[in-house]
Design an enzyme around this catalytic site. Structure first.
Site, PDB file in Angstrom:
ATOM      1  N   ASP A   1      -0.333   2.753   4.513  1.00 28.24           N
ATOM      2  CA  ASP A   1      -0.580   4.161   4.837  1.00 28.24           C
ATOM      3  C   ASP A   1      -2.093   4.389   4.838  1.00 28.24           C
ATOM      4  OD1 ASP A   1      -1.344   4.474   2.188  1.00 28.24           O
ATOM      5  OD2 ASP A   1       0.198   5.941   1.686  1.00 28.24           O
TER       6      ASP A   1
ATOM      7  N   CYS B   1      -0.116   0.757  -0.080  1.00 27.83           N
ATOM      8  CA  CYS B   1      -0.360   2.201  -0.166  1.00 27.83           C
ATOM      9  C   CYS B   1      -1.219   2.436  -1.401  1.00 27.83           C
ATOM     10  CB  CYS B   1       0.946   3.008  -0.169  1.00 27.83           C
ATOM     11  SG  CYS B   1       2.016   2.794  -1.595  1.00 27.83           S
TER      12      CYS B   1
ATOM     13  N   THR C   1      -0.663   3.462  -4.625  1.00 30.80           N
ATOM     14  CA  THR C   1      -0.173   2.882  -5.880  1.00 30.80           C
ATOM     15  C   THR C   1       0.708   1.659  -5.674  1.00 30.80           C
ATOM     16  OG1 THR C   1       1.832   4.217  -5.819  1.00 30.80           O
ATOM     17  CG2 THR C   1      -0.086   5.158  -6.977  1.00 30.80           C
TER      18      THR C   1
ATOM     19  N   HIS D   1       9.701 -16.390  -9.707  1.00 31.85           N
ATOM     20  CA  HIS D   1      10.883 -15.922 -10.442  1.00 31.85           C
ATOM     21  C   HIS D   1      11.789 -14.995  -9.636  1.00 31.85           C
ATOM     22  CE1 HIS D   1       9.068 -16.679 -14.731  1.00 31.85           C
ATOM     23  NE2 HIS D   1       9.030 -17.751 -13.950  1.00 31.85           N
TER      24      HIS D   1
ATOM     25  N   HIS E   1      16.629 -18.470 -12.149  1.00 30.72           N
ATOM     26  CA  HIS E   1      16.081 -17.308 -11.436  1.00 30.72           C
ATOM     27  C   HIS E   1      16.973 -16.924 -10.249  1.00 30.72           C
ATOM     28  CE1 HIS E   1      12.657 -17.512 -14.013  1.00 30.72           C
ATOM     29  NE2 HIS E   1      12.414 -18.772 -13.650  1.00 30.72           N
TER      30      HIS E   1
HETATM   31  C1  RB5 Z   1      -0.874   8.865  -0.619  1.00 37.78           C
HETATM   32  O1  RB5 Z   1      -1.705   9.863  -1.104  1.00 37.78           O
HETATM   33  C2  RB5 Z   1      -0.132   8.178  -1.771  1.00 37.78           C
HETATM   34  O2  RB5 Z   1       0.829   9.037  -2.292  1.00 37.78           O
HETATM   35  C3  RB5 Z   1       0.495   6.887  -1.288  1.00 37.78           C
HETATM   36  O3  RB5 Z   1      -0.506   6.057  -0.792  1.00 37.78           O
HETATM   37  C4  RB5 Z   1       1.221   6.060  -2.319  1.00 37.78           C
HETATM   38  O4  RB5 Z   1       0.470   5.859  -3.462  1.00 37.78           O
HETATM   39  C5  RB5 Z   1       2.594   6.456  -2.622  1.00 37.78           C
HETATM   40  O5  RB5 Z   1       3.348   5.808  -3.354  1.00 37.78           O
END
Ligand code: RB5
Length: 143
Positions: free
Chosen positions: A8, A65, A67, A98, A133
């Site tokens: 993203d 993305c 996180t 694993h 595993h």
């Molecule tokens: C975008 O702001 C953020 O929410 C996205 O990149 C991600 O971290 C979502 O899980």
């Protein structure tokens, strides 16, 4: 080897960095975007890579993305996908050894580009260990 990659808006720079490094190793890369900072919804991109992995069009997938959680959650809705959230090279190795992950999710807002590439390399250099595993993976599905 063929790899599908997508991100993203939080991850387009890391995505391009990893894509270029993969290409330098003569690895074929299918890039589903996004390609800039404009806000987008990560599931759209996560599904594209996951469908390619599920249908065995590619050897594995990379999703990025902020996180890595949103991408990992999206990918793991696909029956044929095991996506691991990887924020260190060691975790990336273990995710393959694993869990036999076929998609890795990287948190662009918490790692550098260099770390992102090291994580990708660690995953690619690792081998699934099978045995106990595989037994555990066989128990992951819901009825
Ligand atoms: C975008 O702001 C953020 O929410 C996205 O990149 C991600 O971290 C979502 O899980």
């Amino acid at each position: 080897m063929k790899v599908a990659i997508a991100c993203d808006h939080a991850g387009y720079e890391l995505k391009d960095y990893i894509k270029n490094n993969l290409k330098q190793q003569n690895i074929e890369v299918v890039d589903y975007g996004t390609n800039g900072p404009d806000s987008v919804d990560y599931p759209y991109f996560g599904h594209k890579v996951s469908l390619d992995v599920e249908s065995l069009k590619v050897d594995f997938g990379i999703l990025i993305c902020g996180t890595a959680n949103g991408m990992a959650m999206t990918a793991n809705k696909h029956k044929g996908v095991r996506c691991g959230l990887c924020w260190t090279p060691e975790i990336a190795s273990l995710t393959k050894q694993h869990n036999n992950a076929n998609v890795i999710a990287l948190p662009a807002r918490f790692i550098s580009k260099e770390e992102g590439w090291k994580i990708t390399e660690a995953y690619m250099n690792a081998e699934f260990e099978g045995g106990r595993h595989q037994n555990r993976i066989d128990k992951m599905h819901c009825a």
